[in-house]
Scaffold this active site. Structure first.
Site, PDB file in Angstrom:
ATOM      1  NE  ARG A  24       6.044  -5.017   0.345  1.00 35.96           N
ATOM      2  CZ  ARG A  24       4.894  -4.686   0.928  1.00 35.96           C
ATOM      3  NH1 ARG A  24       3.835  -4.447   0.191  1.00 35.96           N
ATOM      4  NH2 ARG A  24       4.806  -4.608   2.232  1.00 35.96           N
ATOM      5  NE  ARG A  28       0.123  -6.877  -3.659  1.00 37.54           N
ATOM      6  CZ  ARG A  28      -0.331  -6.182  -2.623  1.00 37.54           C
ATOM      7  NH1 ARG A  28      -1.569  -6.343  -2.218  1.00 37.54           N
ATOM      8  NH2 ARG A  28       0.443  -5.304  -2.018  1.00 37.54           N
ATOM      9  CG  ASP A  74       5.133  -9.176   5.677  1.00 35.64           C
ATOM     10  OD1 ASP A  74       4.982  -8.517   4.630  1.00 35.64           O
ATOM     11  OD2 ASP A  74       4.747  -8.782   6.788  1.00 35.64           O
ATOM     12  CE1 TYR A 151       0.932  -2.982   9.763  1.00 34.25           C
ATOM     13  CE2 TYR A 151       3.202  -2.510  10.385  1.00 34.25           C
ATOM     14  CZ  TYR A 151       2.145  -2.361   9.509  1.00 34.25           C
ATOM     15  OH  TYR A 151       2.296  -1.600   8.375  1.00 34.25           O
TER      16      TYR A 151
HETATM   17  O1  CP3 Z   1      10.282  -7.631  -2.491  1.00 28.21           O
HETATM   18  C1  CP3 Z   1      10.448  -7.256  -1.311  1.00 28.21           C
HETATM   19  O2  CP3 Z   1      10.553  -6.052  -0.978  1.00 28.21           O
HETATM   20  C2  CP3 Z   1      10.631  -8.313  -0.228  1.00 28.21           C
HETATM   21  C3  CP3 Z   1       9.478  -8.759   0.464  1.00 28.21           C
HETATM   22  C4  CP3 Z   1       8.748  -7.850   1.441  1.00 28.21           C
HETATM   23  C5  CP3 Z   1       7.347  -7.923   1.627  1.00 28.21           C
HETATM   24  N1  CP3 Z   1       7.004  -7.129   2.667  1.00 28.21           N
HETATM   25  C6  CP3 Z   1       6.434  -8.742   0.830  1.00 28.21           C
HETATM   26  C7  CP3 Z   1       4.990  -8.449   0.849  1.00 28.21           C
HETATM   27  C8  CP3 Z   1       9.236  -6.923   2.365  1.00 28.21           C
HETATM   28  C9  CP3 Z   1      10.658  -6.403   2.560  1.00 28.21           C
HETATM   29  C10 CP3 Z   1       8.126  -6.483   3.151  1.00 28.21           C
HETATM   30  C11 CP3 Z   1       8.248  -5.531   4.268  1.00 28.21           C
HETATM   31  C12 CP3 Z   1       7.044  -5.066   4.952  1.00 28.21           C
HETATM   32  N2  CP3 Z   1       5.889  -5.766   5.234  1.00 28.21           N
HETATM   33  C13 CP3 Z   1       6.909  -3.783   5.555  1.00 28.21           C
HETATM   34  C14 CP3 Z   1       7.982  -2.730   5.587  1.00 28.21           C
HETATM   35  C15 CP3 Z   1       8.165  -2.030   4.294  1.00 28.21           C
HETATM   36  C16 CP3 Z   1       7.057  -1.082   3.907  1.00 28.21           C
HETATM   37  O3  CP3 Z   1       6.406  -1.360   2.896  1.00 28.21           O
HETATM   38  O4  CP3 Z   1       6.859  -0.087   4.604  1.00 28.21           O
HETATM   39  C17 CP3 Z   1       5.632  -3.712   6.136  1.00 28.21           C
HETATM   40  C18 CP3 Z   1       5.040  -2.523   6.860  1.00 28.21           C
HETATM   41  C19 CP3 Z   1       5.010  -4.977   5.936  1.00 28.21           C
HETATM   42  C20 CP3 Z   1       3.685  -5.413   6.451  1.00 28.21           C
HETATM   43  C21 CP3 Z   1       2.753  -5.774   5.362  1.00 28.21           C
HETATM   44  N3  CP3 Z   1       2.921  -6.829   4.476  1.00 28.21           N
HETATM   45  C22 CP3 Z   1       1.544  -5.134   5.038  1.00 28.21           C
HETATM   46  C23 CP3 Z   1       0.981  -3.922   5.757  1.00 28.21           C
HETATM   47  C24 CP3 Z   1       0.989  -5.820   3.965  1.00 28.21           C
HETATM   48  C25 CP3 Z   1      -0.356  -5.585   3.342  1.00 28.21           C
HETATM   49  C26 CP3 Z   1      -0.352  -4.392   2.477  1.00 28.21           C
HETATM   50  C27 CP3 Z   1       0.040  -4.764   1.089  1.00 28.21           C
HETATM   51  O5  CP3 Z   1       0.953  -4.127   0.539  1.00 28.21           O
HETATM   52  O6  CP3 Z   1      -0.591  -5.686   0.576  1.00 28.21           O
HETATM   53  C28 CP3 Z   1       1.891  -6.852   3.595  1.00 28.21           C
HETATM   54  C29 CP3 Z   1       1.732  -7.833   2.490  1.00 28.21           C
HETATM   55  C30 CP3 Z   1       2.894  -8.056   1.572  1.00 28.21           C
HETATM   56  N4  CP3 Z   1       4.199  -8.173   1.954  1.00 28.21           N
HETATM   57  C31 CP3 Z   1       2.811  -8.252   0.157  1.00 28.21           C
HETATM   58  C32 CP3 Z   1       4.123  -8.498  -0.303  1.00 28.21           C
HETATM   59  C33 CP3 Z   1       4.562  -8.811  -1.706  1.00 28.21           C
HETATM   60  C34 CP3 Z   1       1.542  -8.276  -0.657  1.00 28.21           C
HETATM   61  C35 CP3 Z   1       0.870  -9.572  -0.349  1.00 28.21           C
HETATM   62  C36 CP3 Z   1       0.082 -10.176  -1.471  1.00 28.21           C
HETATM   63  O7  CP3 Z   1       0.681 -10.803  -2.374  1.00 28.21           O
HETATM   64  O8  CP3 Z   1      -1.144 -10.067  -1.417  1.00 28.21           O
END
Ligand code: CP3
Length: 342
Positions: A24, A28, A74, A151
């Site tokens: 990540r 944010r 994502d 999911y």
């Molecule tokens: O920088 C990176 O790592 C690359 C981008 C990336 C994102 N999500 C961007 C993201 C990657 C590799 C992911 C993987 C992801 N997404 C996983 C597996 C890794 C982990 O964290 O366990 C999972 C389970 C998801 C599903 C997901 N995406 C959820 C549950 C959420 C909401 C929770 C949260 O953290 O907000 C997201 C949103 C998400 N994916 C954000 C980002 C930067 C935040 C979104 C925002 O800007 O509001």
């Protein structure tokens, strides 16, 4: 020999200083990410607008000398491309239409059609390969079938993945058919990322630890192996990192049976155990507690150095044990990098 340190570590080389990136890393905690996301309108618009997705991928590399970039996208884009309705509710996380029956499964679209939704992601990869510095490799990724299924079955994130585990017990045929469909789509999606220019692939099985021990081989290892084998058939030298998060002792079996070159370790893994049992045959990645990037101070420096020392005798990629959180301080990332590189 390549000057990309990440690729050298994944090829099994023990380096004097480990390559570093963060899960990540585009996110944010960075004000510039929040600004670009606001400009995009929503998180999904950001993922599907190649110029903006490439921009947020590059943002952390302008601030920090990371050794890798990870595609901004994502894991839930694959279910969306298969026909699930997907939205991200501000402050709450993802919401999806659910798949819990044969009829729901039949409503999903064919794997052959997923590029209609996912082609902007491949364009992001192409832009990044043009714009990244020559020594920074691009990591492509997807969710592992079990994690993506959790999911799709629940329609949202859950603390214990109970809806998915219940479907596994109550209707194994539907559960397995769903996993198979996701696996096929994931293979197609990852091959397209590699064809567009991704140099390393990471498979995120964030909820692998929720699988009962007896099911881990069937639903975490077997689908990962099917993905690894399919990618290798077309790209024999492609480095692949597996992340069976919270798999505990099953990490060892996962490494041997899937044949991944890299294992991302979650925060719970004791580095001394991993150095003895995993590192002799597989490059390890990890596993600083992301909370230390909120906490900062001497604890951050000490724990970072401790992690580097613990893995110093084998191939290691320094990273966190899970993603950096929105409340982390950008300055603490500098402190972490100073501690890694001394
Ligand atoms: O920088 C990176 O790592 C690359 C981008 C990336 C994102 N999500 C961007 C993201 C990657 C590799 C992911 C993987 C992801 N997404 C996983 C597996 C890794 C982990 O964290 O366990 C999972 C389970 C998801 C599903 C997901 N995406 C959820 C549950 C959420 C909401 C929770 C949260 O953290 O907000 C997201 C949103 C998400 N994916 C954000 C980002 C930067 C935040 C979104 C925002 O800007 O509001």
């Amino acid at each position: 020999m390549t000057d990309k340190l990440l690729l050298r570590a994944l090829a099994g080389e023990t380096l004097p200083t480990p390559p570093v990136w963060m899960m990540r890393q585009a996110g944010r905690y960075l004000p510039e990410y929040r600004a670009t996301r606001a400009k995009a309108g929503s998180f999904l618009d950001l993922c599907y607008t190649p110029e903006l997705a490439a921009e947020v991928t590059l943002q952390p590399l302008r601030r920090y000398a990371f050794d890798a970039a990870i595609l901004f996208a994502d894991i839930l884009l694959v279910p969306q491309a298969l026909g699930a309705d997907l939205t991200f509710v501000q402050g709450e996380g993802p919401r999806l239409s659910t798949v819990t029956s044969v009829a729901d499964l039949a409503r999903l679209g064919p794997v052959d059609d997923i590029d209609e939704t996912l082609s902007p992601i491949y364009e992001t990869v192409r832009i990044l390969r043009r714009e990244l510095p020559a020594d920074v490799p691009l990591i492509g990724f997807a969710g592992a079938p079990w994690t993506v299924a959790t999911y799709m079955i629940a329609g949202r994130g859950t603390p214990d993945q109970a809806p998915a585990r219940r479907l596994m017990y109550s209707d194994r045929a539907t559960f397995e058919a769903l996993l198979d469909r996701i696996t096929d789509a994931t293979i197609h999606y990852l091959l397209q990322q590699v064809r567009a220019g991704a140099e390393v692939i990471k498979i995120f099985d964030s909820w692998a630890g929720a699988l009962p021990g007896t099911e881990f081989a069937k639903y975490a290892i077997a689908p990962a192996k099917r993905i690894v084998d399919a990618l290798r058939a077309e790209h024999p030298d492609l480095p692949i990192i597996g992340f069976p998060r919270m798999a505990g002792g099953n990490y060892a079996r996962f490494a041997v049976e899937t044949g991944v070159q890299g294992l991302a370790l979650d925060t719970s893994v004791d580095p001394a155990w991993a150095a003895d049992h995993l590192q002799p045959r597989t490059c390890v990645q990890g596993n600083l507690d992301p909370l230390l990037l909120v906490q900062g101070g001497q604890a951050l420096t000490d724990k970072t150095k401790e992690t580097v020392r613990a893995f110093a005798n084998g191939p290691h990629i320094f990273n966190l044990g899970h993603g950096i959180t929105p409340d982390a301080s950008p300055d603490n990332v500098h402190r972490m990098l100073e501690a890694v590189r001394g």
